[in-house]
Design a protein around this motif. Structure first.
Motif, short mmCIF file in Angstrom:
data_model
loop_
_atom_site.label_atom_id
_atom_site.label_comp_id
_atom_site.label_asym_id
_atom_site.label_seq_id
_atom_site.Cartn_x
_atom_site.Cartn_y
_atom_site.Cartn_z
N ASP A 194 68.13 35.14 50.78
CA ASP A 194 67.92 35.30 49.35
C ASP A 194 67.36 34.01 48.79
O ASP A 194 67.69 32.92 49.27
CB ASP A 194 69.23 35.66 48.65
N TYR B 89 68.97 50.08 44.86
CA TYR B 89 70.12 50.89 45.27
C TYR B 89 70.09 52.28 44.67
O TYR B 89 70.54 53.24 45.27
CB TYR B 89 71.41 50.19 44.80
N ASP C 149 67.52 47.84 50.23
CA ASP C 149 68.46 46.82 49.78
C ASP C 149 69.62 46.85 50.79
O ASP C 149 69.67 47.69 51.67
CB ASP C 149 68.92 47.08 48.35
N LYS D 260 61.05 42.96 44.24
CA LYS D 260 62.23 43.84 44.21
C LYS D 260 62.71 44.03 42.78
O LYS D 260 62.25 43.31 41.88
CB LYS D 260 63.35 43.21 45.07
N HIS D 261 63.55 45.05 42.53
CA HIS D 261 64.05 46.14 43.36
C HIS D 261 63.34 47.40 42.88
O HIS D 261 63.55 47.83 41.77
CB HIS D 261 65.55 46.27 43.16
N ARG E 199 75.75 50.95 40.83
CA ARG E 199 74.32 51.05 41.14
C ARG E 199 74.04 51.92 42.35
O ARG E 199 73.00 52.51 42.49
CB ARG E 199 73.72 49.66 41.30
N GLU F 134 75.31 39.89 39.36
CA GLU F 134 75.09 41.09 40.14
C GLU F 134 76.37 41.90 40.31
O GLU F 134 77.43 41.34 40.54
CB GLU F 134 74.57 40.70 41.52
N ARG G 247 72.21 41.55 35.76
CA ARG G 247 71.28 40.84 36.63
C ARG G 247 70.01 40.43 35.90
O ARG G 247 69.07 39.94 36.53
CB ARG G 247 70.89 41.71 37.82
N MET H 152 61.25 45.48 48.35
CA MET H 152 62.62 45.93 48.56
C MET H 152 62.92 47.04 47.58
O MET H 152 62.77 46.87 46.36
CB MET H 152 63.62 44.77 48.34
C1 GLC Z 1 71.89 42.33 47.30
C2 GLC Z 1 70.80 42.44 46.29
C3 GLC Z 1 69.47 42.02 46.80
C4 GLC Z 1 69.64 40.94 47.84
C5 GLC Z 1 70.36 41.57 49.03
C6 GLC Z 1 70.64 40.55 50.14
O1 GLC Z 1 72.89 43.26 47.12
O2 GLC Z 1 70.67 43.65 45.55
O3 GLC Z 1 68.70 41.55 45.68
O4 GLC Z 1 68.39 40.43 48.24
O5 GLC Z 1 71.56 42.22 48.66
O6 GLC Z 1 71.62 39.66 49.71
#
Ligand code: GLC
Length: 737
Positions: free
Chosen positions: A97, A246, A278, A199-200, A210, A484, A166, A243
């Protein structure tokens, strides 16, 4: 794009950087890359093909406790690992990330920290594509030195919902602004030879439940808003991967949404990279038939949905003919194509990482993204008067806030403090109040040595008011930890901060409020305070940037990328469906506002917000004149901006569509951040992307339609503050996909 001494990109671009090479060369390169991907894939065994279609997480000791056997012993890890095919020169994919910097939520105890950039909403407030690209280069460089060749950055969801936890990770409520900035961030990253994501995909605009959220939207409106953000961002960045989110969209999971993946992204738009899910968002193997190319975070899928990773049923389906060989080849070729297009198979020694320069980029981003919302003449603070200043609340003695979740960055040297907040669901364990060690209090003392500055933690109104009473001026901080997995219940500040600010401002009229939040706040004390500064989550140098703006060392130039509503009744959903429901509750959110997101909604409803999209004050003044508007295939507007004040500063004139034949319609058509000395002028030209002037015809045409007639535009300082207006006729036509 030219490179500076250290090889960092130094480019001058207006709103969008054109594709980096001439079309003919690009086409030849593209064909060669396609051919290479096909050639390599054809040499693979099926085992090698399937091995590319999955990524597994490293071990953090919380969500994953046992190392996956596919990950080589001793390999520094992060969010994802996909074994390569070494005999064919295909490197393993090592994913981290990195939207706000290279993260490390416990994967690498030996990694002592990365540059913690300001939140994406701060970049959004800068309205500065070049800054977005420079931030991307910082992230790309720091990922590469760690061996990560894929970063999960590029969050460009629209801030449809001001309670979305987020939103700090995204740029704005407007598709064009989000696309421009997201594209440049990806270009900065990929310019360092690291694949980035966008993303997303799409409409992951809320966090509550989500995994079970179904986002309902009119398909044409979707094309004119969230999808348009992705479409423009892809066109101008060729992001190596997308990406999927969800949530469901119109009843089908994003990761298995045939219409959005196969018909729109890969069909209409011709996207050639790969679609990854994701993490824990692949409940069914047949998502592969609906457009998904790679399962991410396979351990989470096993934990949440199934007893085995995606590739097991996939192999079975392939053996039984349900997964056509052509589709299996296509999934692999898409991954290989991005590997070759960005060049992660050709890495030499990692370029040097100039952490001092990276800190400068983080600081400059915060400087340009801080927004002065209100200023009744009290700012900038005059350094020559020996005032008694009270600094109250916000842990201002320790540092500045950052958002929580997968984008949280461990700064070099560690956090100033981590206070566990907790909560339900998979993200509850990582929901912490993170403080970066850049103390506004300490930085103010450096810049105001003659002042007498005292700190009060702002724990209670009764205690805070005692210091406020005996001070000449109060700096009251308001913070809210967002992140998040969680949506806000309302727009208030937590922990009684609104009451503290209210009582402090009641006893001391010279109160200035500094906010560190990821979203708009309701400000019940607004009329009582002299100034309001939105610093968002300003990154590892945020305390310094806040102090520099308050003291005038930096002239603020931030502009709001998200509308601040007066209250939730003004928004499309005063009640947020599903808020507070137990983990696992299916939710339906009908985004009936369609493409009228944010300022567009306020214009449609004739509502006046607390602070408008595009609003932000300066310590100088600017004038716009000589607006010329041309029509034809699209709108082209030229105008002159002049700094009419006494000090240098930057402004962001914004061009809006306000009316199309037969109806009022607001669309941001373009903008330019212009830095000017006192008395200096600059002629600016904005050419609108014609899709911003068109309606998407989701009927038989599935194209964009510009109707005949006169189109009205306004040049403004915000979506609610127009300075000049103009109009021009457009040629009717159907175009694009
Ligand atoms: C998370 C996020 C995504 C992230 C992924 C890896 O739940 O939604 O943005 O890149 O998982 O950590």
């Amino acid at each position: 794009m030219t490179r500076t001494r250290t090889g960092y990109p130094s480019i001058v671009c207006s709103a969008l950087s054109p594709p980096h090479v001439a079309p003919t060369i690009a086409l030849a390169q593209e064909q060669a890359t396609d051919a290479r991907a096909i050639k390599t894939e054809q040499q693979m065994t099926d085992d090698e093909r399937f091995s590319l279609l999955i990524s597994v997480m490293g071990t953090t000791g919380s969500i994953t406790t046992v190392r996956d056997p596919r990950i080589p012993e001793g390999l520094p890890m992060s969010a994802g690992y996909t074994p390569g095919v070494l005999r064919l020169g295909v490197p393993a994919l090592r994913m981290t990330d990195a939207s706000l910097g290279v993260t490390n939520p416990g994967y690498r105890p030996e990694d002592k920290g990365a540059t913690a950039m300001p939140a994406s909403v701060v970049v959004g407030s800068s309205f500065n594509p070049q800054l977005a690209r420079e931030g991307g280069a910082v992230i790309g460089r720091e990922a590469r030195i760690r061996g990560f060749n894929v970063v999960l950055a590029g969050g460009i969801n629209l801030a449809r919902e001001v309670r979305n936890g987020r939103n700090f990770e995204y740029y704005s409520e407007d598709p064009y602004l989000s696309a421009v900035l997201g594209a440049e961030a990806v270009n900065g990253i990929q310019g360092e030879g690291v694949i980035s994501t966008l993303k997303h995909y799409t409409l992951n605009c809320n966090e509550t439940n989500r995994h079970w959220l179904d986002a309902i939207i009119d398909p044409a409106a979707h094309r004119e808003s969230d999808l348009l953000a992705f479409q423009i961002a892809i066109e101008h960045s060729q992001a190596g991967a997308i990406m999927s989110g969800y949530n469901k969209i119109n009843g089908h999971y994003a990761g298995g949404n045939h219409h959005l993946l196969n018909e729109v992204l890969k069909g209409a738009w011709g996207y050639k990279g790969w679609v990854m899910s994701d993490w824990g968002a692949t409940p069914e193997w047949d998502f592969a038939l609906k457009g998904l190319d790679q399962e991410s975070g396979a351990q989470l899928d096993v934990m949440m949905w199934r007893t085995e990773p995606f590739t097991e049923p996939l192999r079975k389906a392939h053996a039984e003919g349900e997964l056509p060989k052509e589709r299996l080849s296509d999934m692999v070729r898409r991954i290989l194509r991005s590997v070759y297009a960005v060049g992660i198979d050709k890495w030499g020694p990692a370029p040097e990482v100039d952490m001092a320069r990276h800190s400068e980029v983080a600081l400059e981003t915060a400087r340009q993204g801080i927004v002065v919302l209100k200023n009744d003449g009290v700012l900038p603070l005059a350094a020559d008067k020996p005032l008694k200043i009270a600094v109250i609340g916000g842990y201002a003695q320790l540092g500045v806030l950052s958002g929580t979740g997968s984008s949280a960055v461990l700064p070099v040297g560690g956090y100033a403090a981590v206070i566990q907040i907790g909560g339900t669901g998979i993200m509850g364990g990582g929901r912490n109040l993170y403080l970066f060690p850049s103390s506004p209090l300490a930085e103010l003392k450096k810049l105001l040595p003659t002042m007498h500055i005292e700190f009060d933690p702002g724990q209670t109104p009764a205690e805070a008011v005692l210091l406020a009473k005996r001070s000449d001026l109060v700096l009251a901080f308001g913070i809210r930890s967002e992140g998040e997995g969680f949506d806000l219940a309302d727009l208030s500040l937590p922990w009684g901060q609104d009451a503290v600010i209210d009582v402090v401002a009641s006893v001391n009229p010279n109160t200035i409020v500094v906010l560190e939040t990821g979203n708009p706040v309701s400000m019940p004390w607004r009329s009582k305070v002299k100034a309001i500064v939105q610093a968002w989550y300003p990154g590892q140098a945020g305390g310094q940037a806040i102090a520099e703006v308050l003291t005038g060392k930096v002239n603020p130039s931030g502009r709001l990328p998200i509308t601040f509503p007066a209250d939730l009744a003004q928004t499309p959903r005063p009640e947020l469906p599903g808020l507070g429901t137990p983990w696992g509750t299916p939710i339906i959110i009908r985004y009936d506002e369609g493409a009228e997101v944010g300022y567009r909604w306020f214009a449609k409803k004739g509502e006046k917000p607390l602070y408008a999209f595009g609003h932000g004050l300066s310590y100088t003044s600017f004038d716009y004149h000589d607006l010329e508007v041309g029509g034809g295939e699209t709108i082209t507007a030229s105008f002159t901006v002049t700094n009419t004040g006494k000090r240098e500063g930057a402004d962001v004139p914004q061009l809006y569509l306000t009316e199309v034949p037969g109806e009022k319609r607001m669309r941001l058509l373009g903008f330019e951040r212009v830095e000017l000395r006192p008395g200096q002028s600059r002629r600016v030209t904005v050419t609108a992307d014609p899709r911003l002037l068109a309606r998407f015809d989701a009927g038989a045409d599935h194209q964009w339609r510009i109707s005949t007639g006169t189109y009205r535009v306004a040049l403004g300082k915000s979506a609610n503050d127009f300075v000049l207006t103009g109009a021009a006729p457009l040629t009717p036509r159907l175009f694009g996909r």
